[in-house]
Design a protein around this motif. Structure first.
Motif, PDB file in Angstrom:
ATOM      1  N   LEU A   1     -65.350 -51.476 142.755  1.00 57.95           N
ATOM      2  CA  LEU A   1     -65.895 -50.265 143.382  1.00 57.95           C
ATOM      3  C   LEU A   1     -64.827 -49.294 143.865  1.00 57.95           C
ATOM      4  O   LEU A   1     -65.045 -48.091 143.890  1.00 57.95           O
ATOM      5  N   ASP A   2     -63.670 -49.799 144.294  1.00 61.06           N
ATOM      6  CA  ASP A   2     -62.650 -48.852 144.757  1.00 61.06           C
ATOM      7  C   ASP A   2     -61.669 -48.487 143.644  1.00 61.06           C
ATOM      8  O   ASP A   2     -60.638 -47.885 143.888  1.00 61.06           O
TER       9      ASP A   2
ATOM     10  N   ARG B   1     -62.845 -46.957 140.685  1.00 61.02           N
ATOM     11  CA  ARG B   1     -63.578 -46.045 139.821  1.00 61.02           C
ATOM     12  C   ARG B   1     -64.382 -45.124 140.712  1.00 61.02           C
ATOM     13  O   ARG B   1     -64.558 -45.398 141.893  1.00 61.02           O
TER      14      ARG B   1
ATOM     15  N   MET C   1     -74.289 -37.286 137.341  1.00 57.39           N
ATOM     16  CA  MET C   1     -74.172 -37.442 138.797  1.00 57.39           C
ATOM     17  C   MET C   1     -72.882 -38.185 139.125  1.00 57.39           C
ATOM     18  O   MET C   1     -72.694 -39.315 138.729  1.00 57.39           O
ATOM     19  N   SER C   2     -71.989 -37.511 139.801  1.00 60.16           N
ATOM     20  CA  SER C   2     -70.723 -38.173 140.093  1.00 60.16           C
ATOM     21  C   SER C   2     -70.149 -37.637 141.393  1.00 60.16           C
ATOM     22  O   SER C   2     -70.474 -36.533 141.827  1.00 60.16           O
ATOM     23  N   TRP C   3     -69.334 -38.425 142.013  1.00 62.53           N
ATOM     24  CA  TRP C   3     -68.775 -38.082 143.316  1.00 62.53           C
ATOM     25  C   TRP C   3     -67.286 -38.382 143.260  1.00 62.53           C
ATOM     26  O   TRP C   3     -66.888 -39.499 142.968  1.00 62.53           O
ATOM     27  N   ASN C   4     -66.465 -37.377 143.561  1.00 62.17           N
ATOM     28  CA  ASN C   4     -65.026 -37.605 143.505  1.00 62.17           C
ATOM     29  C   ASN C   4     -64.310 -37.205 144.783  1.00 62.17           C
ATOM     30  O   ASN C   4     -63.105 -36.994 144.772  1.00 62.17           O
TER      31      ASN C   4
ATOM     32  N   GLY D   1     -65.401 -45.020 146.516  1.00 63.83           N
ATOM     33  CA  GLY D   1     -65.098 -44.950 145.088  1.00 63.83           C
ATOM     34  C   GLY D   1     -63.735 -44.340 144.864  1.00 63.83           C
ATOM     35  O   GLY D   1     -63.279 -43.492 145.618  1.00 63.83           O
ATOM     36  N   GLY D   2     -63.067 -44.795 143.799  1.00 56.75           N
ATOM     37  CA  GLY D   2     -61.754 -44.261 143.481  1.00 56.75           C
ATOM     38  C   GLY D   2     -61.864 -42.968 142.702  1.00 56.75           C
ATOM     39  O   GLY D   2     -62.938 -42.426 142.487  1.00 56.75           O
ATOM     40  N   LYS D   3     -60.731 -42.454 142.305  1.00 53.05           N
ATOM     41  CA  LYS D   3     -60.709 -41.239 141.475  1.00 53.05           C
ATOM     42  C   LYS D   3     -61.069 -41.612 140.042  1.00 53.05           C
ATOM     43  O   LYS D   3     -61.049 -42.767 139.662  1.00 53.05           O
ATOM     44  N   GLY D   4     -61.344 -40.590 139.248  1.00 52.73           N
ATOM     45  CA  GLY D   4     -61.504 -40.826 137.818  1.00 52.73           C
ATOM     46  C   GLY D   4     -62.945 -41.017 137.399  1.00 52.73           C
ATOM     47  O   GLY D   4     -63.857 -40.767 138.167  1.00 52.73           O
ATOM     48  N   PRO D   5     -63.140 -41.468 136.167  1.00 58.10           N
ATOM     49  CA  PRO D   5     -64.501 -41.542 135.628  1.00 58.10           C
ATOM     50  C   PRO D   5     -65.303 -42.664 136.271  1.00 58.10           C
ATOM     51  O   PRO D   5     -64.742 -43.604 136.836  1.00 58.10           O
ATOM     52  N   GLN D   6     -66.646 -42.531 136.168  1.00 58.25           N
ATOM     53  CA  GLN D   6     -67.530 -43.555 136.711  1.00 58.25           C
ATOM     54  C   GLN D   6     -67.461 -44.813 135.866  1.00 58.25           C
ATOM     55  O   GLN D   6     -67.586 -45.916 136.377  1.00 58.25           O
ATOM     56  N   GLU D   7     -67.281 -44.617 134.561  1.00 60.13           N
ATOM     57  CA  GLU D   7     -67.398 -45.740 133.653  1.00 60.13           C
ATOM     58  C   GLU D   7     -66.049 -46.402 133.427  1.00 60.13           C
ATOM     59  O   GLU D   7     -65.113 -45.762 132.973  1.00 60.13           O
ATOM     60  N   VAL D   8     -65.949 -47.659 133.802  1.00 53.33           N
ATOM     61  CA  VAL D   8     -64.746 -48.421 133.526  1.00 53.33           C
ATOM     62  C   VAL D   8     -65.191 -49.648 132.763  1.00 53.33           C
ATOM     63  O   VAL D   8     -66.078 -50.343 133.192  1.00 53.33           O
ATOM     64  N   ALA D   9     -64.594 -49.918 131.627  1.00 49.14           N
ATOM     65  CA  ALA D   9     -64.886 -51.067 130.780  1.00 49.14           C
ATOM     66  C   ALA D   9     -66.324 -51.130 130.288  1.00 49.14           C
ATOM     67  O   ALA D   9     -67.221 -50.776 130.981  1.00 49.14           O
TER      68      ALA D   9
END
Lengths: 176, 312
Positions: free
Chosen positions: A76-77, A79, B1-4, B304-312
């Motif tokens: 969670l932290d 992405r 929908m995304s939050w950065n 949440g971290g930076k960057g895209p929502q989708e990882v792997a």
């Protein structure tokens, strides 16, 4: 447009689901104990399809739930915060056999999150895992009990399962 | 929908889409609060500091419970027990908290802009829990969430905010949120506390309470803040109640489906009749429940971290 190849067309996808339904029925003699729990966005749609196939096989209504696992993820932290989809678990899982349903099994981290999330709703008698595609590259000691198709992939490829998209055939697509 | 975003400092700088992202996320956390096990591990191992330089009970407790339900550790730091009395600056206090590896600092301060200042001097995520008369973003988000639960769509609604607008951070944050989401906002109260300059924020200003609430879908009452009043600005409690208080006679002339909100604490018999505060049209306690869900959503999104929502 990335290069893509169809892994399963609509007919093959439905055949795979029918076979998985028969395998679930063969493994679980007491159909009344079984509930299906799908992981959104695609696993829940698959769970509802499997639910109706199994209801026909067993001649009883198989309960189907939807479980969002975002809050239990381990990345969670690392992405942007994931979009959370509604969780609907209209039954008690304690003492039942829960078949988790997901579209693609990859690292296994979603499945781990799902098992944790499931625990918040009770203590299942056992948990089984059904997936449409197993693409390998596991990072955790997790395996599926029911697999539609095993597909060797590279890490950079993407597997997309398209279900019930208006104007498009159901399909599983490999994007290079 | 995304939050950065890393911080939640105000509503003014958010887009309508970002506001809706918080509200949609909060829906899922409200459902968590209704389960037998009301806790999820989303913020496991994270540390939240409640830095309340101005007293507050409900907002502090709401953030405290929100952090706990996300499995974060939380420490409360309040002004009277702290080193502020010994002369430590805000910056030094925050740096000390950071030296304890705080991941989030929830700050309430009497000075407008204090959270913005902190966000420039420390690495932790900063959440504004009320800064002076400037903003109180989580209050506006929980109010919007509550309205949305009852009226589905905020766009096109008539929302009347009644009371001391001038000194109210709740009013400012609500005005930003509601206008961004397409509501028509009317402000009403004594002319000294509701100056016409608020029209620049896209609101209608009136000093006639009957007219202000007649067509309202939502009547949002503000607490009369004795601690912020200057005597010259305020007519006196009795006069305020007779001119602007929400009573049965005034309520009878509103739309039958108009709903009543109040950020609390309620001064019964001042801005609102006691029975009205407890009537079925009052959403006051729902606001409290929703506040918890919204604050969980805010912590979850900021984690949440930076960057895209989708990882792997």
């Amino acid at each position: 447009m990335p290069e893509s190849a169809i892994l399963l067309n609509a007919a093959a996808l439905q055949r795979a689901l029918t076979r998985i339904a028969h395998e679930i029925a063969e493994r679980n003699e007491a159909g009344a104990e079984v509930v299906l729990v799908g992981i959104p966005l695609v696993g829940d749609q698959l769970a509802f399809r499997l639910g109706s196939l199994l209801s026909d096989l067993w001649k009883l209504t198989v309960p189907v739930g939807t479980l969002d696992v975002s809050m239990h993820r381990d990345d969670l932290d690392r992405r942007a915060a994931p979009t959370i989809h509604p969780t609907l678990m209209p039954f008690d899982v304690t003492g039942r056999t829960v078949v988790l349903v997901d579209d693609v099994l990859f690292t296994g981290r979603t499945t781990r999150a799902a098992m944790d999330a499931l625990n918040d709703f009770g203590r299942p008698k056992q948990i089984q895992l059904a997936v449409l595609i197993d693409r390998g590259h596991r990072e955790l000691p997790i395996r599926a009990d029911f697999v539609g198709k095993n597909v060797p992939t590279t890490l950079t490829e993407k597997v997309r399962v398209r279900l019930d998209v208006p104007g498009q055939e159901d399909a599983v697509v490999l994007e290079k | 929908m995304s939050w950065n975003r890393k911080h939640l400092l105000d509503i003014e700088s958010l887009t309508a889409e970002e506001i809706l992202t918080v509200l949609d996320t909060a829906k899922a956390f409200k459902a968590v609060g209704e389960r037998a096990i009301k806790k999820v591990p989303a913020l496991r191992g994270k540390t939240v500091v409640n830095l309340f330089i101005e007293p507050s009970t409900r907002t502090r407790i709401s953030f405290e419970l929100a952090a706990q339900r996300l499995t974060a550790d939380i420490v409360n730091f309040s002004a009277d027990a702290s080193s502020f009395k010994k002369g430590e600056t805000l910056k030094d206090t925050a740096r000390n908290l950071e030296a304890l590896n705080a991941d989030f600092i929830v700050i309430r301060h009497s000075a407008s802009g204090a959270p913005h200042f902190l966000s420039r001097v420390v690495n932790a995520s900063i959440i504004n829990a009320g800064d002076g008369a400037h903003e109180h973003p989580t209050q506006a988000l929980l109010d919007a969430f509550t309205i949305r639960e009852h009226k589905t769509n905020i766009a096109g609604l008539n929302v009347t905010i009644l009371g001391d607008i001038l000194y109210s951070r709740v009013a400012r944050s609500n005005i930003w949120a509601l206008t961004k989401l397409g509501a028509r906002v009317t402000l009403c109260g004594p002319s000294t506390l509701v100056p016409k300059t608020f029209e620049q924020m896209g609101c209608r200003v009136t000093h006639n309470v009957e007219e202000a609430i007649r067509e309202a879908d939502i009547i949002h009452l503000l607490r009369i803040q004795h601690e912020r009043q200057r005597k010259t600005m305020f007519p006196g409690i009795g006069e305020y109640t007779s001119l602007f208080g929400l009573n049965q006679a005034r309520l009878a002339k509103t739309r039958p489906d108009a709903l009543i909100m109040h950020p609390g604490p309620v001064n019964r018999g001042v801005e609102i009749d006691s029975e009205i505060a407890d009537c079925p049209r009052s959403l006051i306690l729902e606001q409290v429940t929703n506040g918890l869900a919204v604050r969980m959503a805010v912590l979850f999104l900021l984690n949440g971290g930076k960057g895209p929502q989708e990882v792997a």
